[in-house]
Every structure is written in C-alpha cells, then in structure tokens.
Design a protein around this motif. Structure first.
Motif, PDB file in Angstrom:
ATOM      1  N   MET A   1      21.316 -84.778 -32.208  1.00 50.12           N
ATOM      2  CA  MET A   1      20.378 -85.513 -31.353  1.00 50.12           C
ATOM      3  C   MET A   1      19.003 -85.558 -32.030  1.00 50.12           C
ATOM      4  O   MET A   1      18.531 -84.543 -32.529  1.00 50.12           O
ATOM      5  CB  MET A   1      20.272 -84.787 -30.009  1.00 50.12           C
ATOM      6  CG  MET A   1      19.789 -85.679 -28.910  1.00 50.12           C
ATOM      7  SD  MET A   1      19.744 -84.782 -27.327  1.00 50.12           S
ATOM      8  CE  MET A   1      18.209 -83.870 -27.493  1.00 50.12           C
ATOM      9  N   THR A   2      18.395 -86.743 -32.047  1.00 46.26           N
ATOM     10  CA  THR A   2      17.054 -86.800 -32.634  1.00 46.26           C
ATOM     11  C   THR A   2      16.050 -86.267 -31.629  1.00 46.26           C
ATOM     12  O   THR A   2      16.130 -86.557 -30.449  1.00 46.26           O
ATOM     13  CB  THR A   2      16.610 -88.259 -32.946  1.00 46.26           C
ATOM     14  OG1 THR A   2      17.497 -89.143 -32.313  1.00 46.26           O
ATOM     15  CG2 THR A   2      16.442 -88.489 -34.405  1.00 46.26           C
ATOM     16  N   ARG A   3      15.107 -85.506 -32.146  1.00 50.02           N
ATOM     17  CA  ARG A   3      14.112 -84.929 -31.272  1.00 50.02           C
ATOM     18  C   ARG A   3      13.059 -85.977 -30.947  1.00 50.02           C
ATOM     19  O   ARG A   3      12.690 -86.777 -31.794  1.00 50.02           O
ATOM     20  CB  ARG A   3      13.455 -83.780 -32.029  1.00 50.02           C
ATOM     21  CG  ARG A   3      13.059 -82.623 -31.174  1.00 50.02           C
ATOM     22  CD  ARG A   3      12.509 -81.561 -32.082  1.00 50.02           C
ATOM     23  NE  ARG A   3      11.083 -81.801 -32.241  1.00 50.02           N
ATOM     24  CZ  ARG A   3      10.171 -81.046 -31.643  1.00 50.02           C
ATOM     25  NH1 ARG A   3      10.521 -80.045 -30.904  1.00 50.02           N
ATOM     26  NH2 ARG A   3       8.891 -81.292 -31.807  1.00 50.02           N
ATOM     27  N   ARG A   4      12.609 -85.981 -29.700  1.00 48.72           N
ATOM     28  CA  ARG A   4      11.546 -86.919 -29.310  1.00 48.72           C
ATOM     29  C   ARG A   4      10.214 -86.428 -29.856  1.00 48.72           C
ATOM     30  O   ARG A   4       9.993 -85.224 -29.921  1.00 48.72           O
ATOM     31  CB  ARG A   4      11.435 -86.996 -27.793  1.00 48.72           C
ATOM     32  CG  ARG A   4      12.728 -87.268 -27.084  1.00 48.72           C
ATOM     33  CD  ARG A   4      13.184 -88.690 -27.294  1.00 48.72           C
ATOM     34  NE  ARG A   4      14.602 -88.765 -27.014  1.00 48.72           N
ATOM     35  CZ  ARG A   4      15.441 -89.634 -27.546  1.00 48.72           C
ATOM     36  NH1 ARG A   4      15.016 -90.508 -28.410  1.00 48.72           N
ATOM     37  NH2 ARG A   4      16.711 -89.635 -27.219  1.00 48.72           N
ATOM     38  N   LEU A   5       9.329 -87.387 -30.153  1.00 45.75           N
ATOM     39  CA  LEU A   5       7.983 -87.018 -30.588  1.00 45.75           C
ATOM     40  C   LEU A   5       7.297 -86.242 -29.452  1.00 45.75           C
ATOM     41  O   LEU A   5       7.327 -86.671 -28.300  1.00 45.75           O
ATOM     42  CB  LEU A   5       7.187 -88.290 -30.886  1.00 45.75           C
ATOM     43  CG  LEU A   5       5.719 -88.077 -31.241  1.00 45.75           C
ATOM     44  CD1 LEU A   5       5.588 -87.537 -32.667  1.00 45.75           C
ATOM     45  CD2 LEU A   5       4.941 -89.381 -31.097  1.00 45.75           C
ATOM     46  N   LEU A   6       6.703 -85.117 -29.795  1.00 45.79           N
ATOM     47  CA  LEU A   6       5.988 -84.322 -28.789  1.00 45.79           C
ATOM     48  C   LEU A   6       4.549 -84.101 -29.249  1.00 45.79           C
ATOM     49  O   LEU A   6       4.305 -83.510 -30.308  1.00 45.79           O
ATOM     50  CB  LEU A   6       6.707 -82.971 -28.600  1.00 45.79           C
ATOM     51  CG  LEU A   6       6.038 -81.967 -27.671  1.00 45.79           C
ATOM     52  CD1 LEU A   6       5.866 -82.508 -26.257  1.00 45.79           C
ATOM     53  CD2 LEU A   6       6.847 -80.658 -27.624  1.00 45.79           C
ATOM     54  N   VAL A   7       3.610 -84.624 -28.455  1.00 41.52           N
ATOM     55  CA  VAL A   7       2.188 -84.483 -28.762  1.00 41.52           C
ATOM     56  C   VAL A   7       1.577 -83.582 -27.702  1.00 41.52           C
ATOM     57  O   VAL A   7       1.773 -83.827 -26.505  1.00 41.52           O
ATOM     58  CB  VAL A   7       1.473 -85.860 -28.703  1.00 41.52           C
ATOM     59  CG1 VAL A   7      -0.009 -85.719 -29.026  1.00 41.52           C
ATOM     60  CG2 VAL A   7       2.141 -86.868 -29.632  1.00 41.52           C
ATOM     61  N   VAL A   8       0.875 -82.529 -28.095  1.00 42.69           N
ATOM     62  CA  VAL A   8       0.217 -81.688 -27.092  1.00 42.69           C
ATOM     63  C   VAL A   8      -1.300 -81.758 -27.250  1.00 42.69           C
ATOM     64  O   VAL A   8      -1.816 -81.786 -28.363  1.00 42.69           O
ATOM     65  CB  VAL A   8       0.701 -80.214 -27.141  1.00 42.69           C
ATOM     66  CG1 VAL A   8       2.182 -80.122 -26.857  1.00 42.69           C
ATOM     67  CG2 VAL A   8       0.362 -79.543 -28.460  1.00 42.69           C
ATOM     68  N   ILE A   9      -1.967 -81.821 -26.117  1.00 40.41           N
ATOM     69  CA  ILE A   9      -3.429 -81.920 -26.117  1.00 40.41           C
ATOM     70  C   ILE A   9      -3.988 -80.802 -25.255  1.00 40.41           C
ATOM     71  O   ILE A   9      -3.797 -80.779 -24.033  1.00 40.41           O
ATOM     72  CB  ILE A   9      -3.879 -83.301 -25.583  1.00 40.41           C
ATOM     73  CG1 ILE A   9      -3.257 -84.418 -26.444  1.00 40.41           C
ATOM     74  CG2 ILE A   9      -5.405 -83.385 -25.555  1.00 40.41           C
ATOM     75  CD1 ILE A   9      -3.688 -85.823 -26.088  1.00 40.41           C
ATOM     76  N   ASP A  10      -4.639 -79.845 -25.884  1.00 39.35           N
ATOM     77  CA  ASP A  10      -5.291 -78.750 -25.164  1.00 39.35           C
ATOM     78  C   ASP A  10      -6.797 -78.971 -25.207  1.00 39.35           C
ATOM     79  O   ASP A  10      -7.308 -79.727 -26.050  1.00 39.35           O
ATOM     80  CB  ASP A  10      -4.963 -77.403 -25.842  1.00 39.35           C
ATOM     81  CG  ASP A  10      -3.505 -76.998 -25.674  1.00 39.35           C
ATOM     82  OD1 ASP A  10      -3.033 -76.944 -24.526  1.00 39.35           O
ATOM     83  OD2 ASP A  10      -2.842 -76.729 -26.699  1.00 39.35           O
ATOM     84  N   GLY A  11      -7.488 -78.262 -24.339  1.00 35.95           N
ATOM     85  CA  GLY A  11      -8.951 -78.346 -24.365  1.00 35.95           C
ATOM     86  C   GLY A  11      -9.520 -77.925 -23.037  1.00 35.95           C
ATOM     87  O   GLY A  11      -8.788 -77.721 -22.065  1.00 35.95           O
ATOM     88  N   PRO A  12     -10.852 -77.770 -22.982  1.00 30.51           N
ATOM     89  CA  PRO A  12     -11.496 -77.276 -21.759  1.00 30.51           C
ATOM     90  C   PRO A  12     -11.511 -78.320 -20.654  1.00 30.51           C
ATOM     91  O   PRO A  12     -11.242 -79.499 -20.892  1.00 30.51           O
ATOM     92  CB  PRO A  12     -12.919 -76.964 -22.231  1.00 30.51           C
ATOM     93  CG  PRO A  12     -13.146 -77.884 -23.373  1.00 30.51           C
ATOM     94  CD  PRO A  12     -11.821 -78.048 -24.051  1.00 30.51           C
ATOM     95  N   ALA A  13     -11.841 -77.864 -19.439  1.00 30.12           N
ATOM     96  CA  ALA A  13     -11.913 -78.745 -18.267  1.00 30.12           C
ATOM     97  C   ALA A  13     -12.946 -79.850 -18.497  1.00 30.12           C
ATOM     98  O   ALA A  13     -14.028 -79.593 -19.024  1.00 30.12           O
ATOM     99  CB  ALA A  13     -12.313 -77.922 -17.039  1.00 30.12           C
ATOM    100  N   GLY A  14     -12.572 -81.051 -18.109  1.00 34.35           N
ATOM    101  CA  GLY A  14     -13.541 -82.148 -18.119  1.00 34.35           C
ATOM    102  C   GLY A  14     -13.780 -82.799 -19.467  1.00 34.35           C
ATOM    103  O   GLY A  14     -14.692 -83.610 -19.621  1.00 34.35           O
ATOM    104  N   ALA A  15     -12.961 -82.474 -20.456  1.00 30.88           N
ATOM    105  CA  ALA A  15     -13.182 -83.076 -21.785  1.00 30.88           C
ATOM    106  C   ALA A  15     -12.589 -84.487 -21.864  1.00 30.88           C
ATOM    107  O   ALA A  15     -12.739 -85.164 -22.869  1.00 30.88           O
ATOM    108  CB  ALA A  15     -12.575 -82.188 -22.870  1.00 30.88           C
TER     109      ALA A  15
END
Ligand code: DC
Length: 224
Positions: A1-15
């Motif tokens: 199975m090909t893996r789906r692209l996974l993008v993660v975005i972290d950061g502080p509140a309100g950015a």
C-alpha cells in the motif's frame, strides 16, 4: 500500500495554524486533522460531567469513556462530535479554552487522543495535513513534512483582537493570555510544544494568509 502524504504543522496558539492547515489541505486535495479540537472536545466532556478537574483518575475515565470523533467537511474544516453530538461551536468557548490545560497536561488523556489521531491518519485515503503542538515530536515523528509555524506574541494578539472585534479586551490583556498559554504549552511535563530539529520553521508575523499557504506549498514540494 502506498503511504499517503502526511504534513504536520505545530506551533503556538494563534499563529494561524488552523487557517494555514485547512487551506494547505485543500490545495493538496487532502484532508485536515485538527488535533486541538480533540483536546477541546474532551475538555467539554469533563466540564459537562462536572468532574473535579484536578482528579487524575476522573480525567482518565472521561478520556476512556467519551467518544470523540472528527468528521472532515466538504469545505476546508471538520466537525467535532462528542458522543455523536456536533459540538463544533461549543468547544470554542472561553470556558473550554481556559480549562484545556487540565486535560492536555494529562498523560493518559494524551495516550487516548494520540491513538485516535494515528487512526485518523491511517484511515485517510488522501493526503493529511494535521495541526497541533506535539505532532512532529510525539504523534507522527515519521511525517513526510514537518513545519513549525510561528508568529510574534504582539502579532498574534493583534490578530486575535481583530477576530474578536468590539468584544476584544485590551491588547495587553490578550498578549498576557497568549503568553500564559505559550508557557503552559511549552513547559508541561508531557508532550510539551517543541520545535524539533528537522521541522521547517516558518515565521508568519509579516505574512498574509495567501503568502503563508504559498510558502507551505513550497516546503511540501521541496520535500517530495
Ligand atoms: O489549537 P487549539 O488552540 O485549538 O488547541 C487547544 C489546546 O489544546 C491548546 O491549548 C493546546 C492543546 N493541544 C495540545 O496539547 N496538543 C495538541 N496536539 C493540540 C492541542
């Protein structure tokens, strides 16, 4: 199975993570995972049950018994269900926001929600753009693209004041609230907000929403 692209975005509140993540998900033909909404829903469940928020066993019981579900919508967002009821608006109240730290700082609560977040990503049949605080560090350390989205406290307070309009407290009050949440998020013992070394740092203090998405698309393309 090909893996789906996974993008993660972290950061502080309100950015501006939510707007940026939703729009990036749409631009990629993908789906949006709002992990903060899960912490909000579990906080609402605890408030509704009237538990003593300082009681760790009671918090764990809420996490184990409440059913939290995120349903992607056709537009850019997602609906939050608590025990089958749509609580998308209710999870945004100040009462919920002011009490999240009790639940978000609890290791057992996080364990339950992290499992739900991983299951969401596994089940997705499209690219996933997920936003949160501990996604690159804890939940998805093997994500294809890791972004740390940041903006100055002053700029985040200005944006929040604009959102609140006439109901907004003074800018200094908002700055204090934001600084308090930053401190709680980054100094808690479990899964604090951190910038992992392999995350791309995007400071959006001086960028408009279109420019942020354009920058994120560049980051995704460079990583592929
Ligand atoms: O992104 P948000 O403001 O809706 O998040 C609400 C709260 O949930 C925030 O104070 C920190 C917490 N949170 C967390 O601890 N871990 C996440 N992955 C996402 C949010």
């Amino acid at each position: 199975m090909t893996r789906r692209l996974l993008v993660v975005i972290d950061g502080p509140a309100g950015a501006g993570k939510s707007t940026a993540s939703r729009r990036l998900a749409r631009a990629l033909g993908g789906t949006y995972l709002d992990t903060g909404a899960m912490y909000r829903a579990i906080t609402l469940a605890a408030l509704r049950r009237g538990i003593d928020l300082a009681d760790g066993r009671a918090r764990a019981a809420v996490a184990e018994q409440a059913e939290v579900e995120l349903i992607p919508t056709d537009g850019e967002g997602c609906r939050v269900l608590l025990d089958g009821e749509d609580v998308s608006a209710e999870v945004r109240t100040r009462e919920v926001t002011g009490n999240i730290h009790w639940l978000a700082g609890d290791a057992r609560v996080r364990e339950v929600l992290v499992e739900l977040q991983r299951a969401f990503a596994r089940a997705a049949d499209r690219p996933v753009v997920a936003e949160g605080r501990d996604l690159a560090s804890v939940v998805f350390p093997d994500a294809d693209v890791k972004v740390y989205l940041d903006a100055s406290v002053e700029e985040r307070a200005r944006r929040r004041a604009k959102e609140l309009g006439a109901a907004s407290p003074a800018l200094e009050v908002l700055q204090d609230e934001i600084a308090t949440r930053d401190r709680r998020d980054s100094t808690r013992d479990v899964a604090p907000l951190v910038r992992v070394p392999d995350a791309v740092h995007v400071d959006c203090s001086a960028l408009g929403p279109d420019e942020v998405v354009a920058r994120l698309l560049e980051v995704v393309r460079a990583a592929r």
